[in-house]
Design an enzyme around this catalytic site. Structure first.
Site, PDB file in Angstrom:
ATOM      1  N   ASP A 114       0.810  -1.217   0.000  1.00 49.35           N
ATOM      2  CA  ASP A 114       0.000   0.000   0.000  1.00 49.35           C
ATOM      3  C   ASP A 114       0.844   1.268   0.000  1.00 49.35           C
ATOM      4  OD1 ASP A 114       0.964  -0.068   2.572  1.00 49.35           O
ATOM      5  OD2 ASP A 114      -0.921   0.480   3.515  1.00 49.35           O
ATOM      6  N   TYR A 128      11.012   5.508   0.061  1.00 48.65           N
ATOM      7  CA  TYR A 128      11.907   4.572   0.735  1.00 48.65           C
ATOM      8  C   TYR A 128      13.310   4.559   0.123  1.00 48.65           C
ATOM      9  CZ  TYR A 128       8.513   2.396   3.871  1.00 48.65           C
ATOM     10  OH  TYR A 128       7.618   2.159   4.887  1.00 48.65           O
TER      11      TYR A 128
END
Length: 443
Positions: free
Chosen positions: A173, A265
């Site tokens: 997600d 990330y």
């Protein structure tokens, strides 16, 4: 596949994300007619807490006709189920804390899914998911498994090897969280977006964000906005400073590499030294979650036990729950809706190895996921980053199945957050001790 009276089992039923998934199902019963929900977990206390919360949710929303169960028994959990939503966390927050703090001792990134901490979690998750998928194959072989368990590319690679015929879709997600946060910050409606994206899990780039209402690619303007000013955290991350730090670094990445919009990330791979410097080794993200989301959920369960009045349920998890329910609905109704999924490459990215587990758009229907081909090569910068990370992930999975210390050490060393083989070995040896009850024996 039956289309009525659906039985859904949530593996990792005690997770704090279970209420969001349940609410998403309740909001979509016309498209996804669930009549039985089973919470399966190996943590009895957390599963019982969540049983109280979900039972309260069903009764207060007028859905107490849905059969609700909680169990630690896999045969009871999976027999006769139609869909399994998997969100297990092997070792819980206690082991996540070790994944984060042990690498920091050696000046390495300590993070849940990235770096050697992510690989530590991955070796635990592989074992846990292989167990869940094995139970489903035994007790409900026709059930679809929709997996949220991290680290997704390691899970996808492992299940592909051990259970190649399992009816399983791996999804993360994070991309929709990025999209939803951008949309809320800059006044767009994410539901109008058609996104082109490629990468590995937590390791990718948007190449286009087409807005159907505006009839144009809005990614260039989003990049310009983000270069000038970082996003603010959305309500589903309210009060979590670590997410604000992540959005700040996303803007930093874009000022260095502005051609594509990255997954945030990538900060752990581009700036590992800065991340380590800014991380408190005594109070990491795991501690924040334990003091925040976990405590909040426990407090709600206790309020229900004590028959307290007022607005007890207080959740905002963005699109997390809706995403997995939309996938299940697309399978059920063969509607071929579009999702970002982790799949074998098989030529979707032409100049990347064919057996890489990649995160790309795909259509989902009754037969599962149909990947959408990029139809062009990706840039050498991204390709080089992805090839190195993918090789490290494959070595780690090899190490799991072969019980090979050497291959796990190679994986740790090749991970792009690690600057030295010496540090890789020090962290690995400590993590072997910490994970003695979870990892396979390495020799």
């Amino acid at each position: 596949m039956k289309k009525e009276n659906l039985h859904v089992t949530i593996a990792g039923g005690g997770s704090t994300y279970t209420p969001g998934i349940t609410q998403a199902v309740l909001n979509n019963l016309d498209r996804f007619p669930m009549t039985k929900l089973t919470l399966y977990d190996i943590d009895e206390e957390r599963n019982e807490d969540m049983l109280l919360i979900i039972d309260y949710m069903l009764k207060t929303t007028g859905h107490d006709d849905i059969e609700l169960n909680a169990t630690l028994n896999p045969k009871e959990a999976f027999t006769g189920c139609d869909f399994v939503f998997s969100q297990i966390r092997v070792g819980g927050m206690e082991m996540r804390e070790k994944d984060e703090k042990i690498p920091l001792k050696y000046g390495l990134v300590g993070q849940e899914t990235c770096g050697v901490g992510g690989f530590s979690y991955g070796l635990r998750s592989i074992k846990g998911l292989l167990g869940v998928v094995g139970f489903v194959q035994e007790y409900a072989p026709d059930a679809w498994i929709l997996n949220y368990t991290n680290p997704e590319t390691l899970i996808a690679e492992s299940i592909r090897r051990a259970y190649p015929k399992a009816k399983m879709i791996n999804a993360c997600d994070m991309t929709i969280s990025i999209e939803e946060t951008m949309a809320r910050n800059f006044g767009y409606d994410r539901k109008n977006w058609i996104c082109q994206y490629y990468g590995l899990n937590h390791f990718g780039w948007y190449t286009e964000i087409y807005d159907k209402e505006l009839e144009r690619d809005v990614m260039p303007e989003l990049i310009e906005k983000l270069k000038k000013k970082p996003m603010k955290i959305a309500s589903f991350n309210k009060g979590d400073q670590s997410w604000q730090d992540a959005w700040n670094k996303l803007s930093k990445i874009l000022n260095l590499f502005p051609d594509y919009l990255p997954n945030n990330y990538l900060e752990y791979y581009f700036f590992p030294d800065i991340v380590v410097e800014e991380t408190d080794p005594n109070y990491t993200r795991a501690n924040m979650v334990m003091d925040g989301r976990l405590k909040h959920t426990k407090d709600m369960a206790n309020e229900i036990r004590n028959n307290e009045d007022g607005n007890i349920l207080d959740f905002d998890f963005g699109e997390h729950g809706q995403y997995i329910v939309d996938m299940a609905t697309s399978i059920l109704n063969d509607s071929h809706d579009r999702f970002m999924l982790i799949l074998p490459n098989h030529g979707a990215i032409p100049n990347l190895r064919d057996d890489a587990a990649v995160e790309i758009p795909a259509y989902v229907g009754r037969k599962g996921a149909e990947p959408i081909s990029m139809r062009h090569n990706i840039p050498d910068f991204h390709k080089g980053l992805m090839e190195a990370q993918n090789a490290a992930e494959k070595l780690l999975v090899d190490g799991y199945f072969e019980g090979s210390y050497q291959k796990v050490l190679q994986a740790f060393t090749l991970n792009q957050t690690v600057p030295s083989a010496d540090k890789a070995k020090l962290a690995l040896d400590d993590l072997i001790i910490a994970n003695k009850n979870y990892w396979p024996e390495l020799h």
